[in-house]
Design a protein around this motif. Structure first.
Motif, PDB file in Angstrom:
ATOM      1  N   VAL A 261       0.790  35.722   7.088  1.00 56.69           N
ATOM      2  CA  VAL A 261      -0.179  35.812   8.180  1.00 56.69           C
ATOM      3  C   VAL A 261       0.504  36.317   9.446  1.00 56.69           C
ATOM      4  O   VAL A 261      -0.061  37.126  10.194  1.00 56.69           O
ATOM      5  N   GLY A 262       1.721  35.860   9.675  1.00 61.37           N
ATOM      6  CA  GLY A 262       2.462  36.353  10.825  1.00 61.37           C
ATOM      7  C   GLY A 262       2.723  37.837  10.745  1.00 61.37           C
ATOM      8  O   GLY A 262       2.805  38.525  11.767  1.00 61.37           O
ATOM      9  N   GLY A 266       2.388  40.415  13.708  1.00 61.95           N
ATOM     10  CA  GLY A 266       3.572  41.079  14.223  1.00 61.95           C
ATOM     11  C   GLY A 266       3.743  42.511  13.763  1.00 61.95           C
ATOM     12  O   GLY A 266       4.247  43.352  14.510  1.00 61.95           O
ATOM     13  N   LEU A 267       3.335  42.807  12.511  1.00 57.40           N
ATOM     14  CA  LEU A 267       3.579  44.133  11.959  1.00 57.40           C
ATOM     15  C   LEU A 267       2.373  45.060  12.096  1.00 57.40           C
ATOM     16  O   LEU A 267       2.523  46.238  12.404  1.00 57.40           O
ATOM     17  N   LEU A 268       1.178  44.535  11.851  1.00 55.36           N
ATOM     18  CA  LEU A 268      -0.027  45.359  11.966  1.00 55.36           C
ATOM     19  C   LEU A 268      -0.736  45.174  13.304  1.00 55.36           C
ATOM     20  O   LEU A 268      -1.769  45.782  13.549  1.00 55.36           O
ATOM     21  N   LYS A 269      -0.175  44.295  14.151  1.00 58.84           N
ATOM     22  CA  LYS A 269      -0.700  44.084  15.497  1.00 58.84           C
ATOM     23  C   LYS A 269      -2.125  43.519  15.504  1.00 58.84           C
ATOM     24  O   LYS A 269      -2.955  43.910  16.341  1.00 58.84           O
ATOM     25  N   PHE A 270      -2.412  42.610  14.556  1.00 58.40           N
ATOM     26  CA  PHE A 270      -3.683  41.899  14.605  1.00 58.40           C
ATOM     27  C   PHE A 270      -3.729  41.051  15.878  1.00 58.40           C
ATOM     28  O   PHE A 270      -2.708  40.532  16.337  1.00 58.40           O
ATOM     29  N   ASN A 271      -4.899  40.895  16.409  1.00 50.16           N
ATOM     30  CA  ASN A 271      -5.165  40.020  17.565  1.00 50.16           C
ATOM     31  C   ASN A 271      -4.494  40.491  18.847  1.00 50.16           C
ATOM     32  O   ASN A 271      -4.423  39.727  19.812  1.00 50.16           O
ATOM     33  N   TYR A 272      -3.991  41.721  18.881  1.00 50.76           N
ATOM     34  CA  TYR A 272      -3.454  42.235  20.130  1.00 50.76           C
ATOM     35  C   TYR A 272      -4.608  42.705  21.011  1.00 50.76           C
ATOM     36  O   TYR A 272      -5.498  43.409  20.533  1.00 50.76           O
ATOM     37  N   PRO A 273      -4.625  42.323  22.285  1.00 55.46           N
ATOM     38  CA  PRO A 273      -5.718  42.749  23.164  1.00 55.46           C
ATOM     39  C   PRO A 273      -5.791  44.261  23.276  1.00 55.46           C
ATOM     40  O   PRO A 273      -4.764  44.962  23.200  1.00 55.46           O
TER      41      PRO A 273
END
Length: 276
Positions: A261-262, A266-273
């Motif tokens: 999940v991390g 961190g790698l696919l940039k999920f949840n980045y504004p």
């Protein structure tokens, strides 16, 4: 190691720590579970990595092999399954390269994906696809990807395929630039055999075939088939059959930046504004 790093969460410089945690954890095999269960055979004295070698006897860490390092010191192991891929001529003769043969002599093991692609040919490929022995569709495409859940974050992802957790028993069928807008990526049961046959309608000479990003150097001509089976993972007493164990990082202090999940964060940039 891969480009994104979903397959291996460890930097190579940390290999000593990874091997030590696996070696000392006393891990036992659980059937299709993400973490191998630990057996608490040791006292709390061996729970920390800071224990001095003198207290462990003259042989150092090797003297406590198989002893648990405690609930927070186990070695999490993610079992990943592979595909078995075979190339066959129109008359049913296998032509799969010998390198990397499976233990039963049919096909080769694939960790991420099988790719068939039109390559340098200017025309779209025409491929007949059979799922579970039944005709599914005549695909007119640039190519087709058959992927494991591990490979779902590789080429399949770039082609619009789903992201699938490695513990989901499945196989992914992802078209690349399909002419038909109704041909969408599929997620199938892991036990489903898939066959792709190059149709006589194909205008190009042959398709390129790649396994885990390596070109086989052997094309797929009209009438030839690529057959895919999922590797069976079985767990007997004190032994695994099939699958590839992958060492995972253990989340510390409840942090969510580690593990699969991390990787999404961190790698696919999920949840980045947006805008950052």
């Amino acid at each position: 190691m891969g480009t994104l790093g979903f397959l291996s969460e460890w930097k190579f410089s940390e290999f000593k720590r990874a091997f030590r945690e696996v070696y000392m954890s006393g891990a036992g095999a659980g059937d299709r579970t993400p973490v191998l269960e630990t057996h608490p055979l040791a006292s709390e004295k061996t729970d920390g990595l800071e224990t001095s070698e003198s207290s462990l006897g003259p042989t150092g860490w090797s003297s406590v092999r198989g002893q648990s390092m405690g609930a927070t010191r186990g070695a999490p192991i993610l079992m990943r399954n592979r595909l078995k891929v075979g190339l066959f001529t129109a008359d049913g003769q296998e032509t799969t390269p010998v390198r990397g043969k499976t233990d039963n002599g049919q096909g080769v093991y694939v960790m991420n994906e099988l790719l068939i692609h039109r390559g340098k040919e200017p025309h779209l490929a025409v491929v007949d696809i059979f799922v579970g022995g039944r005709f599914l569709t005549e695909a007119v495409v640039d190519g087709i990807i058959i992927s494991t859940p591990t490979g779902s974050t590789a080429y399949s992802l770039s082609s619009g395929g789903s992201i699938v957790h490695p513990l989901v028993p499945s196989v992914l069928l992802t078209p690349i630039c399909a002419r038909s807008l109704s041909f969408r990526p599929l997620v199938l049961p892991f036990s489903t055999p898939i066959t792709m046959r190059l149709s006589e309608k194909n205008r190009g000479r042959e398709l390129e075939v790649s396994l885990d990003g390596v070109n086989l150097g052997q094309g797929m001509a009209v009438g030839m088939e690529a057959r895919v089976w999922n590797e069976e993972m079985r767990h007997g007493e004190n032994e695994w059959q099939g699958g590839v164990p992958s060492v995972m990082r253990r989340s510390m202090g409840g942090e969510a930046h580690e593990g699969w999940v991390g990787g999404l964060n961190g790698l696919l940039k999920f949840n980045y504004p947006f805008g950052e």
